[in-house]
Design a protein around this motif. Structure first.
Motif, PDB file in Angstrom:
ATOM      1  N   THR A  88       1.098  -1.217   0.432  1.00  0.00           N
ATOM      2  CA  THR A  88       0.179   0.225   0.313  1.00  0.00           C
ATOM      3  C   THR A  88       0.585   1.522  -0.292  1.00  0.00           C
ATOM      4  O   THR A  88       1.972   0.789  -0.082  1.00  0.00           O
ATOM      5  N   ALA A  89       0.070   2.033  -0.661  1.00  0.00           N
ATOM      6  CA  ALA A  89       1.032   3.379  -0.565  1.00  0.00           C
ATOM      7  C   ALA A  89       1.604   3.812   0.779  1.00  0.00           C
ATOM      8  O   ALA A  89       2.874   4.727   1.640  1.00  0.00           O
ATOM      9  N   THR A  90       0.819   4.278   2.269  1.00  0.00           N
ATOM     10  CA  THR A  90       1.371   3.837   3.263  1.00  0.00           C
ATOM     11  C   THR A  90       2.212   3.335   3.203  1.00  0.00           C
ATOM     12  O   THR A  90       3.367   4.074   4.284  1.00  0.00           O
ATOM     13  N   ALA A  91       2.468   1.880   3.628  1.00  0.00           N
ATOM     14  CA  ALA A  91       3.319   0.596   3.750  1.00  0.00           C
ATOM     15  C   ALA A  91       4.465   1.566   3.225  1.00  0.00           C
ATOM     16  O   ALA A  91       5.567   0.841   3.703  1.00  0.00           O
ATOM     17  N   LEU A  92       4.071   1.893   1.486  1.00  0.00           N
ATOM     18  CA  LEU A  92       5.871   2.168   1.095  1.00  0.00           C
ATOM     19  C   LEU A  92       6.715   3.896   1.839  1.00  0.00           C
ATOM     20  O   LEU A  92       7.651   3.415   1.460  1.00  0.00           O
ATOM     21  N   VAL A  93       5.912   4.782   1.903  1.00  0.00           N
ATOM     22  CA  VAL A  93       5.998   6.408   1.985  1.00  0.00           C
ATOM     23  C   VAL A  93       6.004   5.964   3.592  1.00  0.00           C
ATOM     24  O   VAL A  93       6.776   6.626   4.325  1.00  0.00           O
ATOM     25  N   GLY A  94       5.582   5.583   3.891  1.00  0.00           N
ATOM     26  CA  GLY A  94       5.368   5.590   5.874  1.00  0.00           C
ATOM     27  C   GLY A  94       4.050   6.353   6.011  1.00  0.00           C
ATOM     28  O   GLY A  94       3.365   6.854   5.478  1.00  0.00           O
ATOM     29  N   GLY A  95       4.164   5.918   7.779  1.00  0.00           N
ATOM     30  CA  GLY A  95       2.408   7.237   8.327  1.00  0.00           C
ATOM     31  C   GLY A  95       1.980   5.584   8.935  1.00  0.00           C
ATOM     32  O   GLY A  95       2.232   4.730   9.416  1.00  0.00           O
ATOM     33  N   GLY A  96       0.535   6.134   8.657  1.00  0.00           N
ATOM     34  CA  GLY A  96      -0.330   4.648   9.368  1.00  0.00           C
ATOM     35  C   GLY A  96      -0.792   6.028  11.474  1.00  0.00           C
ATOM     36  O   GLY A  96      -0.703   6.859  11.519  1.00  0.00           O
ATOM     37  N   THR A  97      -1.763   5.059  11.770  1.00  0.00           N
ATOM     38  CA  THR A  97      -2.299   5.925  12.875  1.00  0.00           C
ATOM     39  C   THR A  97      -1.093   6.153  14.097  1.00  0.00           C
ATOM     40  O   THR A  97      -1.318   6.831  14.732  1.00  0.00           O
ATOM     41  N   VAL A  98      -0.535   5.290  14.373  1.00  0.00           N
ATOM     42  CA  VAL A  98       1.073   5.540  15.008  1.00  0.00           C
ATOM     43  C   VAL A  98       1.972   5.294  13.750  1.00  0.00           C
ATOM     44  O   VAL A  98       2.271   4.497  12.904  1.00  0.00           O
ATOM     45  N   PRO A  99       2.280   6.973  13.030  1.00  0.00           N
ATOM     46  CA  PRO A  99       3.434   7.084  12.397  1.00  0.00           C
ATOM     47  C   PRO A  99       4.930   6.355  12.240  1.00  0.00           C
ATOM     48  O   PRO A  99       5.211   5.846  13.632  1.00  0.00           O
ATOM     49  N   LYS A 100       5.088   5.223  11.233  1.00  0.00           N
ATOM     50  CA  LYS A 100       6.172   4.725  11.626  1.00  0.00           C
ATOM     51  C   LYS A 100       6.574   4.416   9.682  1.00  0.00           C
ATOM     52  O   LYS A 100       6.412   5.193   8.972  1.00  0.00           O
ATOM     53  N   PRO A 101       7.963   4.407   9.830  1.00  0.00           N
ATOM     54  CA  PRO A 101       8.548   4.644   9.207  1.00  0.00           C
ATOM     55  C   PRO A 101       8.332   3.680   7.490  1.00  0.00           C
ATOM     56  O   PRO A 101       8.154   2.351   7.263  1.00  0.00           O
ATOM     57  N   GLY A 102       8.603   3.953   6.947  1.00  0.00           N
ATOM     58  CA  GLY A 102       8.082   3.269   5.101  1.00  0.00           C
ATOM     59  C   GLY A 102       9.027   2.346   4.817  1.00  0.00           C
ATOM     60  O   GLY A 102      10.881   2.594   5.368  1.00  0.00           O
ATOM     61  N   GLU A 103       9.061   1.717   3.461  1.00  0.00           N
ATOM     62  CA  GLU A 103      10.004   1.105   2.829  1.00  0.00           C
ATOM     63  C   GLU A 103      10.694   1.992   2.086  1.00  0.00           C
ATOM     64  O   GLU A 103      12.368   1.411   1.824  1.00  0.00           O
ATOM     65  N   ILE A 104      10.229   3.042   1.563  1.00  0.00           N
ATOM     66  CA  ILE A 104      11.320   4.269   0.791  1.00  0.00           C
ATOM     67  C   ILE A 104      12.561   4.581   2.499  1.00  0.00           C
ATOM     68  O   ILE A 104      13.302   4.896   2.027  1.00  0.00           O
ATOM     69  N   SER A 105      11.769   5.003   3.566  1.00  0.00           N
ATOM     70  CA  SER A 105      12.788   5.920   4.166  1.00  0.00           C
ATOM     71  C   SER A 105      13.739   3.991   5.256  1.00  0.00           C
ATOM     72  O   SER A 105      14.463   4.426   5.035  1.00  0.00           O
ATOM     73  N   LEU A 106      12.532   2.560   4.899  1.00  0.00           N
ATOM     74  CA  LEU A 106      13.991   1.649   5.101  1.00  0.00           C
ATOM     75  C   LEU A 106      14.378   1.443   3.914  1.00  0.00           C
ATOM     76  O   LEU A 106      16.194   0.748   3.857  1.00  0.00           O
ATOM     77  N   ALA A 107      14.729   2.001   2.932  1.00  0.00           N
ATOM     78  CA  ALA A 107      15.761   1.999   1.996  1.00  0.00           C
ATOM     79  C   ALA A 107      16.618   3.092   1.548  1.00  0.00           C
ATOM     80  O   ALA A 107      17.647   3.475   0.540  1.00  0.00           O
ATOM     81  N   HIS A 108      16.743   3.876   2.842  1.00  0.00           N
ATOM     82  CA  HIS A 108      17.636   5.324   2.878  1.00  0.00           C
ATOM     83  C   HIS A 108      19.388   4.946   2.928  1.00  0.00           C
ATOM     84  O   HIS A 108      19.545   3.984   3.517  1.00  0.00           O
ATOM     85  N   LEU A 109      19.359   5.865   1.727  1.00  0.00           N
ATOM     86  CA  LEU A 109      21.572   5.394   1.228  1.00  0.00           C
ATOM     87  C   LEU A 109      21.567   4.313   1.028  1.00  0.00           C
ATOM     88  O   LEU A 109      22.617   3.539   0.236  1.00  0.00           O
TER      89      LEU A 109
END
Length: 353
Positions: A279-300
């Protein structure tokens, strides 16, 4: 009787210091917690009360009030169990009040008084050092993670009893130590995939080398079995080695997401390959309790999108702004969170017939 301990909560990828104030007074027996708490923190009241009883601390029938300050920031997670218990015991005189100064306390309590592992210890300890704290008390399972931060002593404890003994006499315990430089060098030398193993494919290898040199995004088009995924998995091996500061930045993200596991620090560039049903939320982050998404986990590192046409259009669209700004900004009613998202996007697809 009043006491103050210190804990922390996550704000984006940084730790925010929280004061845990406890007051014990005469009146009807009551245990109340205030300070803009979510349900997990409110439930700490029962965990702490029973953990204290099972650890051998019989509390008199008093009115106990605990305040988590600043009260205008929402408190989430289970990291406040141990500091709340310590603040109450200090208010009852079991721990010297001066020993809580310059001490950050983090940990979840089980009902038998054991201290359980929590997420986000690395940014907590990092922020504590920046705020001038001298020591941190964390769960034993998180001790190596916290010891990565230089300039502050990190103690790991297994139980509430052990934490009380430590706070009574710091000299009787040794802080956790990690040879971070050696760990960094050893893990970077180990690599299970290398770009040099690829035979042939000279044109695509050259294209990947050019893309990596400038951290440009790349799309590979080829029939199934032609080696697109094989090449993508080996891209991190030709990227520059992580610097210590880059490693700490990535490790903070993984610590918040609970993905550090037994590792004290991330020493290799990340490679993330989410399924096309993400989902878009899982990819870029967010949610009811904001968490990093896949694009942040791939940082650098590398974000690999296989079967690119199968991704939903709305999911692909949300990547545009993070790829331009190299970070993700998530706004909520009570706060705005910013996660880094500077990664190389590698997409792969079959030829369109």
């Amino acid at each position: 009787m009043f006491s103050k301990a210190y804990s922390a909560t996550i704000h984006g990828i940084d730790g925010l210091i929280v004061s845990v104030e406890a007051d014990v007074s005469d009146g009807l027996p009551l245990f109340d917690m205030v300070g803009l708490l979510n349900s997990e923190v409110k439930e700490a009241r029962e965990r702490v009360r029973i953990a204290l009883k099972n650890s051998g601390f019989m509390l008199p029938a008093k009115r106990i009030t605990v305040n988590l300050s600043p009260a205008d920031i929402r408190k989430e997670g289970t990291v406040f169990d141990l500091p709340v218990a310590v603040a109450i015991l200090t208010a009852f005189g079991h721990i010297p009040d001066e020993n809580l100064n310059k001490t950050l306390i983090i940990g979840e309590l089980s009902l038998n008084g054991n201290v359980k592992k929590v997420n986000g210890v690395l940014p907590f300890v990092y922020s504590a050092r920046q705020q001038g704290f001298e020591r941190c008390i964390v769960p034993k399972e998180n001790a190596k993670e916290g010891a990565v931060v230089c300039g502050i002593k990190t103690y790991g404890v297994n139980s509430l009893k052990e934490a009380v003994e430590l706070l009574r006499d710091f000299s009787a315990f040794e802080p956790e130590t990690v040879d971070i430089r050696q760990l960094f060098e050893n893990e970077q030398e180990e690599s299970d995939m290398d770009f040099s193993e690829v035979a042939g494919q000279y044109a695509v290898k050259r294209a990947i080398e050019v893309a990596v040199s400038g951290m440009h995004n790349i799309l590979m088009i080829g029939p199934p079995g032609s080696g697109k995924t094989m090449l993508a998995k080996r891209i991190p091996s030709i990227m520059p080695k992580l610097t210590f500061d880059e490693s700490m930045e990535i490790s903070k993200i993984y610590s918040i997401a609970g993905l550090l596991d037994s590792k004290a620090v991330i020493t290799k560039r990340p490679f993330r390959a989410p399924h096309h049903t993400i989902t878009a939320t899982a990819l870029v982050g967010g949610g009811t309790v904001p968490k990093p998404g896949e694009i942040s986990l791939a940082h650098l590192g590398v974000l690999y999108l296989d079967e690119f046409p199968e991704f939903q259009k709305s999911t692909i669209e949300v990547l545009r702004q993070p790829l331009e700004e190299r970070n993700v900004t998530i706004s909520r009613l009570n706060a705005t969170f910013r996660y880094p998202a500077s990664c190389m996007v590698v997409a792969a697809m079959n030829p369109l017939l």
